[in-house]
Design a protein around this motif. Structure first.
Motif: not given
Length: 252
Positions: A241-247
């Motif tokens: 979820r953090r990776a998707y948010a940063e992307a």
């Protein structure tokens, strides 16, 4: 020590199995690459499992100690076990189901021993699961021991087959369900195989100790494994979820 009438063959077999387990554990932790032992770098998962099995065996040995040779400690433990057995022996409880596997002509003393042993083993294993559950949520397990390496701690898990998060969540649910069902299922299996296995043969002190240990600790181990896998799945899901948010932030 606890059972003076133990035969030499039984003692030698127990010592041999203990040595084999010790050698396997030593090489598992000494070598850099894992083999089959899970969560070897994620203490205290394996420590709790080992401590639970050891505690159950020691307490049941005190309870089923040879008559007339019980120490004060054994008498205290037996008295507490008798109280626990009476409290845990209610309809549809695992202890009641364990008692239903006994033949109707079983002596009252043996029935009482089974009641005490089943109650004590089940309570100890249940407390171990609760302790591990609390440690997982209160001590940030397994990140409290550093970075978590999936390959080292889950050597039998193949991350290339399907979605890792889906498989971890599925395995976690299966382990928890099996851990909950097995204490009720195993007595039914023993009762169903009574035509091939004489339940009276399981009522010797040593056989009863190992039978009750397996009956109580195997489900507890499965539940702990399910809790651990669920925790790992939650960590992976949070990282995704953090990776998707940063992307999304970078694309905007």
């Amino acid at each position: 020590m606890f059972f003076p009438d133990t035969t030499g063959d039984a003692t030698a077999l127990v010592v041999l199995l203990a040595l084999l387990a010790a050698v396997m554990t030593f090489f598992e932790y000494y070598t850099e690459y894992p083999s089959v032992l899970e969560f070897r770098d994620a203490a205290p998962f394996n420590r709790i499992r080992f401590g639970t099995i050891l505690t159950v065996i020691l307490v049941l040995s005190l309870i089923l100690h040879a008559p007339g040779q019980s120490s004060d400690m054994a008498q205290i433990v037996t008295a507490l076990a008798r109280i626990g057995g009476d409290l845990a022996d209610f309809p549809y409880s695992p202890v009641r189901l364990a008692l239903l596997t006994l033949p109707v002509d079983m002596p009252a003393s043996v029935v009482e021993n089974v009641r005490m042993a089943a109650a004590v083993a089940y309570v100890i294993s249940g407390l171990a699961v609760l302790i591990f559950f609390a440690l997982v949520h209160l001590s940030n397990w397994p990140m409290g021991n550093g970075a978590f390496n999936v390959w080292v701690n889950l050597p039998m898990f193949d991350p290339t087959k399907g979605d890792v998060l889906t498989r971890l969540n599925r395995d976690a649910r299966i382990n928890v369900m099996l851990g909950f069902i097995l204490p009720f299922l195993l007595p039914a299996v023993i009762k169903g195989t009574s035509g091939w296995i004489d339940p009276k043969a399981l009522m010797g002190p040593q056989t009863m100790i190992w039978s009750m240990t397996i009956w109580a600790c195997l489900p507890a181990t499965l539940m702990m494994r399910g809790i651990a896998l669920g925790r790992i799945a939650g960590m992976i899901g949070e990282k995704r979820r953090r990776a998707y948010a940063e992307a999304k932030v970078h694309t905007v």
